[in-house]
Design an enzyme around this catalytic site. Structure first.
Site, mmCIF file in Angstrom:
data_model
loop_
_atom_site.group_PDB
_atom_site.id
_atom_site.type_symbol
_atom_site.label_atom_id
_atom_site.label_comp_id
_atom_site.label_asym_id
_atom_site.label_seq_id
_atom_site.Cartn_x
_atom_site.Cartn_y
_atom_site.Cartn_z
ATOM 1 N N LYS A 190 4.796 4.145 -0.594
ATOM 2 C CA LYS A 190 3.960 4.291 0.755
ATOM 3 C C LYS A 190 2.628 3.486 0.765
ATOM 4 O O LYS A 190 2.076 2.949 -0.331
ATOM 5 C CB LYS A 190 3.688 5.745 0.539
ATOM 6 C CG LYS A 190 2.774 6.412 -0.506
ATOM 7 C CD LYS A 190 2.364 7.852 -0.347
ATOM 8 C CE LYS A 190 1.501 8.208 -1.386
ATOM 9 N NZ LYS A 190 1.132 9.656 -1.563
ATOM 10 N N ARG A 200 -1.294 21.927 0.735
ATOM 11 C CA ARG A 200 -1.296 20.713 1.541
ATOM 12 C C ARG A 200 -0.100 20.896 2.735
ATOM 13 O O ARG A 200 -0.541 21.650 3.722
ATOM 14 C CB ARG A 200 -1.012 19.320 1.014
ATOM 15 C CG ARG A 200 -1.303 18.205 1.797
ATOM 16 C CD ARG A 200 -1.422 16.968 0.910
ATOM 17 N NE ARG A 200 -0.308 16.520 -0.138
ATOM 18 C CZ ARG A 200 -0.280 15.718 -0.854
ATOM 19 N NH1 ARG A 200 -1.398 14.853 -0.948
ATOM 20 N NH2 ARG A 200 0.832 15.527 -1.614
ATOM 21 N N HIS A 240 5.031 19.304 -5.383
ATOM 22 C CA HIS A 240 3.984 18.166 -5.696
ATOM 23 C C HIS A 240 2.767 18.927 -6.606
ATOM 24 O O HIS A 240 2.224 19.987 -6.321
ATOM 25 C CB HIS A 240 3.241 17.350 -4.741
ATOM 26 C CG HIS A 240 2.633 16.195 -5.067
ATOM 27 N ND1 HIS A 240 2.924 15.187 -5.921
ATOM 28 C CD2 HIS A 240 1.257 15.939 -5.025
ATOM 29 C CE1 HIS A 240 2.154 14.106 -5.826
ATOM 30 N NE2 HIS A 240 0.952 14.742 -5.794
ATOM 31 N N ARG A 262 9.191 11.058 -8.745
ATOM 32 C CA ARG A 262 8.390 10.321 -7.988
ATOM 33 C C ARG A 262 7.814 9.394 -8.653
ATOM 34 O O ARG A 262 6.568 9.897 -9.317
ATOM 35 C CB ARG A 262 7.822 10.818 -6.858
ATOM 36 C CG ARG A 262 9.022 12.068 -6.128
ATOM 37 C CD ARG A 262 8.535 12.541 -5.067
ATOM 38 N NE ARG A 262 7.161 13.586 -5.177
ATOM 39 C CZ ARG A 262 7.295 14.640 -5.757
ATOM 40 N NH1 ARG A 262 8.561 15.237 -5.878
ATOM 41 N NH2 ARG A 262 6.170 15.430 -5.908
ATOM 42 N N TYR A 319 -28.517 -9.631 3.867
ATOM 43 C CA TYR A 319 -29.263 -8.932 4.904
ATOM 44 C C TYR A 319 -30.341 -7.855 4.153
ATOM 45 O O TYR A 319 -30.158 -7.296 2.924
ATOM 46 C CB TYR A 319 -28.316 -8.099 5.371
ATOM 47 C CG TYR A 319 -27.187 -8.670 6.416
ATOM 48 C CD1 TYR A 319 -27.716 -9.053 7.765
ATOM 49 C CD2 TYR A 319 -26.112 -8.869 6.164
ATOM 50 C CE1 TYR A 319 -27.106 -10.033 8.525
ATOM 51 C CE2 TYR A 319 -25.150 -9.715 7.088
ATOM 52 C CZ TYR A 319 -25.642 -9.974 8.371
ATOM 53 O OH TYR A 319 -24.939 -10.791 9.099
ATOM 54 N N CYS A 370 -21.606 -8.853 2.777
ATOM 55 C CA CYS A 370 -21.511 -9.186 4.121
ATOM 56 C C CYS A 370 -19.851 -8.738 4.589
ATOM 57 O O CYS A 370 -19.134 -8.231 3.738
ATOM 58 C CB CYS A 370 -21.734 -10.393 4.564
ATOM 59 S SG CYS A 370 -23.628 -11.024 3.941
ATOM 60 N N MET A 371 -19.868 -8.880 5.805
ATOM 61 C CA MET A 371 -18.440 -8.464 6.238
ATOM 62 C C MET A 371 -17.394 -9.630 5.940
ATOM 63 O O MET A 371 -16.289 -9.044 5.385
ATOM 64 C CB MET A 371 -18.373 -8.676 7.692
ATOM 65 C CG MET A 371 -17.020 -8.372 8.589
ATOM 66 S SD MET A 371 -17.281 -8.321 10.155
ATOM 67 C CE MET A 371 -17.937 -6.774 10.638
ATOM 68 N N ASP A 372 -17.912 -10.908 5.508
ATOM 69 C CA ASP A 372 -16.909 -11.748 5.336
ATOM 70 C C ASP A 372 -17.234 -12.719 4.009
ATOM 71 O O ASP A 372 -16.536 -13.493 3.596
ATOM 72 C CB ASP A 372 -16.669 -12.692 6.441
ATOM 73 C CG ASP A 372 -16.428 -12.128 7.834
ATOM 74 O OD1 ASP A 372 -15.517 -11.490 7.883
ATOM 75 O OD2 ASP A 372 -17.450 -12.369 8.608
#
Length: 387
Positions: free
Chosen positions: A40, A137, A167, A223, A269, A316-318
């Site tokens: 998953k 759950r 689980h 699992r 920043y 930063c973002m990138d």
């Protein structure tokens, strides 16, 4: 690095490590116990399809996903092994699951009644009944609820109960009291299920932690999730594993700019970092849009030429910036997760800095970071945004 992507940041996935972890678990389990490879969340960020294929080749017989969408994606990729959707599925999609030969989790009689009305075909639909023995759950919680679900299943001859599962909430912890309570509840509910006339082919309750600790108590399937990727289910278990786990995920980049800044000059920043002395600064093209969270600013380091280099200023973002020991050539390899010389930064290290669990770290590395898959020490394939 590759003609299939055009940036200097990537993740490397060692499929040999996945194979090792599956084969060792198979050896650890009693003979005849099946192994479900849990893929998953895109294989916990490693890539669902390549991990699934590797796990199946190494001895897994089932695949586990969270969503019907994930299961169908595997089918469209040509994966034909049995798949169980471990989470909730819309009742109107039961026919879609049947057409793709996908097993569904069920725990509500109303769901089964609605699905029966939606389903127009004659072919069987396979279900695993989920019990909530203490996770809180999803799942059947009481003997009365279990009886209702069984009656709803038996009311439609097309519906087949092939599995029964629960689980554990605390299998990875040292205190076993809650685990034992959950386990006994599941044993009792299994006996009730059989008394109601259902004896499923598959009974499973073990996640990685329970399979590692109690292999002889885990019925006929386990699992296998986090440990398949080479990560301990918890810090408490890390030094008490029954066999070595090999970590499959590394994260790398390259320096794209190097400069010398003077005392008093700031970085990034808010100028959260100011140089106290002349400092060599390297820019690395990865940021929080890639999943390298801003919260790692001022905490994490990277490896360059076998040395630890701290991240300075805000991520930063990138891009992010690091302090170097001295001038380093542009293009030099940067390791964010993995080894360089005698130094190593593990997924557990990053998790500790963020105050979270190791599961989250590979999952948070975004799709725009290409994945390169290695098999037998060679590049086997790549996965990236450029299709």
């Amino acid at each position: 690095m590759s003609e299939n992507f055009y940036r200097e940041t990537w993740a490397e996935i060692d499929l040999d490590a996945v194979e090792h972890n599956v084969r060792r678990m198979k050896q650890h389990l009693p003979e005849g116990t099946q192994l479900m490879a849990v893929v998953k969340a895109d294989g916990y960020g490693h890539g669902a399809e390549p991990v699934a294929r590797t796990a199946l080749e190494a001895g897994a017989t089932w695949l586990g996903v969270a969503l019907l969408d994930e299961a169908i994606a595997l089918r469209k990729a040509g994966v034909h092994a049995p798949i169980l959707v471990l989470g909730w599925t819309r009742p109107q999609d039961v026919g879609l699951a049947a057409r793709h030969h996908i097993s569904l989790t069920v725990f509500q009689k109303e769901w089964l009644e609605e699905a029966s009305r939606y389903y127009k075909d004659a072919s069987p639909v396979f279900f695993h009944i989920k019990c909530d023995t203490g996770m809180g759950r999803i799942g059947v919680r009481t003997p009365e609820e279990l009886s209702e679900v069984v009656r709803a299943l038996q009311a439609d001859s097309r519906f087949v109960a092939e599995g029964f599962f629960t689980h554990f909430a605390t299998a990875d912890e040292a205190d076993e009291a809650y685990f034992r309570r959950q386990y006994q509840r599941f044993v009792d509910m299994t006996e009730q299920l059989k008394s109601l006339g259902i004896n499923p082919n598959l009974i499973h309750c073990a996640n990685s932690a329970a399979a590692l600790k109690y292999p002889e108590k885990m019925f006929n399937m386990v699992r296998y999730g986090i440990a398949m990727y080479g990560l301990s289910p918890s810090p408490e278990m890390k030094d008490r594993l029954p066999f070595e786990l090999k970590e499959a995920f590394t994260l790398k980049s390259r320096l794209v700019h190097v400069k010398l800044i003077e005392p008093g000059e700031g970085v990034s920043y808010g100028v959260a970092f100011r140089a106290a002395e002349p400092t060599w600064v390297g820019t690395v093209p990865i940021g929080y849009a890639d999943g390298w969270q801003r919260a790692l600013s001022g905490k994490a380091s990277v490896l360059v030429a076998g040395k630890r280099c701290p991240i300075i200023g805000r991520i930063c973002m990138d891009q992010l910036m690091i302090a170097l020991d001295g001038p380093v050539p542009v293009g030099e390899l940067v390791t964010l997760i993995g080894e360089d010389g005698a130094e190593r930064i593990g997924i557990d290290d990053i998790a500790a800095m963020l105050g979270t669990i190791n599961y989250e770290i590979p999952c948070m590395i975004s799709k725009r970071v290409p994945r390169i898959y290695f098999k037998n020490g060679k590049i086997a394939r790549t996965a990236n945004l450029i299709l």
